[in-house]
Design an enzyme around this catalytic site. Sequence first.
Site, PDB file in Angstrom:
ATOM      1  CB  CYS A 153      -0.914   0.026   1.227  1.00 51.59           C
ATOM      2  SG  CYS A 153      -2.163  -1.262   1.267  1.00 51.59           S
ATOM      3  CB  ILE A 154       3.459   2.529   2.116  1.00 51.51           C
ATOM      4  CG1 ILE A 154       4.496   1.428   2.338  1.00 51.51           C
ATOM      5  CG2 ILE A 154       2.378   2.469   3.189  1.00 51.51           C
ATOM      6  CD1 ILE A 154       5.257   1.549   3.646  1.00 51.51           C
TER       7      ILE A 154
END
Length: 552
Positions: free
Chosen positions: A325-326
Site C-alpha cells: 500500500c505504501i
Amino acid sequence: MTTFRMPAEWTDHEGCLMAWPTRQELWGEVFDEVKAEYAQVAAAIAAFEPVTMVALPGSGDEARALCGDGVEVIELPLDDSWFRDSGPIFVLGPDGQRAGVDFRFNAWGGKHFPYDTDDKIAAALLQHFGVDRIDSRMILEGGAITVDGEGTLITTEQCLLHPNRNPDMTKAEIEAELIARLGVTKVIWLPYGGLLDTETDGHVDGVCAFVAPGKVIVTLPGDPEHPDHERMRANRAVLEAATDAAGRPFEIIDLPQSAFVEVDGRETEVGYLNFYIANGGVVVPVAGTSEDEGALAVIAAALPGRKVVGVRSRVIAYGGGGVHCITQQVPSAARPAPRGPAGGGGAQRGRGVEGPHGGGGTFDVGGESGEVVLVAAPSARHRVRARGHDPARRIALAASARLRRAGVPARVAPVLRLRRAVADQAGLGAPERRENLAGAMEAGPDAVRVTAGAARIVLVDDLVTTGATLAEAARALRAAGAGPVCGAAVVAATAGSFGRPGAPGRDRSDPGGSGPQRVRGKKLVNRFGTGGEGASLQVVRGNSHLNGGTFR
C-alpha cells in the site's frame, strides 16, 4: 493511437516511489512509530532497487535522517502517504516508452480530508520525473487491481462497485476504462475484499496477487473463526472457474496464515499478502508473531529465486495498509530496437543535442549495441543531500532524457551507491580478485547493480577524487569479461559542478592519471581511454545538464 499496458509487478523496476507519513491525525500516538516502520520498509527495498521517498516540504531532513543514505528524498506537497493508491500507475507503450496513468483519487470514498493535493500528486510526480501523463476521470486506487502483464486484471466488486467511488459508472463502464487505460483484455471480478478492510473498502491487494502469468496467491484463513474464512473461499471458487486472458486455468497458492496484534489499544490484522515484489526480492509485512515464519515460507515458494525479507509493519497495518500500500513500482522502460538505415546494420546518427548554454553534440550508436546505461553514484556529502538533490543522479537523469530525445536508447541503471569502498572491498586492481566485483555489484548499498546486456556503461559520480576508482572499475569489469561493460565509458563530475554557481574551482587530477581534470571557470571535460573505445562528455559548472558529447 498508441496502446499502453500495465506491466506485471515482477518485471524489472527502475525504482520504487514512497511517501513519508504526513497525516498526523491518522496515526495519533503512534506517529513516530510509523515513521520508523516506513524507513525500515524503504531500507529493505533499497537493498534491491533505488527508492525515492517524497516528503512534505519541511519534512525532508527528518526522512533523510531516518531512511539513511540508501534512499533519495525529494519534497513535494502531500496530504497522505499511500502512493499505491494516490500515485501514478505506470504503463509501457509498444516501443517501450513509459507513461503514467493519472486516475482520480478521493481518499477511499472521502474517508479523510483534505485530499485535493493527493488527487494532484500523480500529475506532480509525472511532471517531476519527465514522464508522459495519461488522464482518466475515473476514481481508482492502485491497490484495487493486480495484473499479470499479459492482459489479465483481477479486482473486487466490494471496492470498485462501491458507491463512494464512481456512482455514475456501471460495472461495464468501469471495466471498459480499465481495459482502455491499462491495456488489459480480461477483467476478473472477485466478490470480496477483506471484511475488516473498512479503510479501502476491500482492495484486492489484501486478498489476491498475481505472482506469475497464470499463477496467483490468495488469502485463505485457516482459522474457521476468521471473519473472512468463508468469503475468501468464495473468491477462490471464482478463480477456480476462471481462465486468464490467454485461456489458461489459474494455479492457486493458498496463504492460510493470519496475524492479529494490538496497536494503540486496537486489535489490528497484519496482512501478509500485502507484499512488494522488488528486483530480486520480496519485502513482506510481518507482525512479529509465530505466524510470520509460515507466511514467509509460502510467499518464498510462490516467488522462487527471490530473497524474501520480512519487515515489521504493525503500525502501518493499524493505519489501514501494508508494504504494498505504501509503495509504487516504476517499471524499467523497455529498450527500443536500434534504428539504422533501411535494410538494417549501420550506425544511426542522432539529432544534435542542444545543451543548456547552446552547446551541441552528436551521439553515434550502431547495430544492436547502441544502448547507453548511466550508472549514478549518489553523493556522500550531507550538505548536497540536504538541499534535496543529488548531483550525479541529476546528471544521469538529464543525460538519459536528452539521449532519448536524440533517438539514442538510454536509461539510468538501478543503482544504490558507488564509493571508493567498493574498490577496496571488491579488490579492484588485483587481477586475481577482479571477479569479486560481480558479487559486489549485487551486494547492497555500497555497490552497483547493472542490468546485463547493455552496450555502453557510463559511471557517473560527483567527486573528482573517485575518478581513478571509476576508471579502475571499468577496467576491472572488462577484464572480468562482463558483457555489459565492454567498451565502458566513464565520466565523473567534480564536486564544484553542482555547488554554488561561480564558486572557486580547484585544478586537480586523480593520482591514477586516468581521472578527470577540472579547469577553473571552464567546462569540465572528462576523457578516459577504454581499450580502443573513446568517450567524452561535457558538464557545465553550476547546473545539472550535459552540454553535449560523443559516444563511439
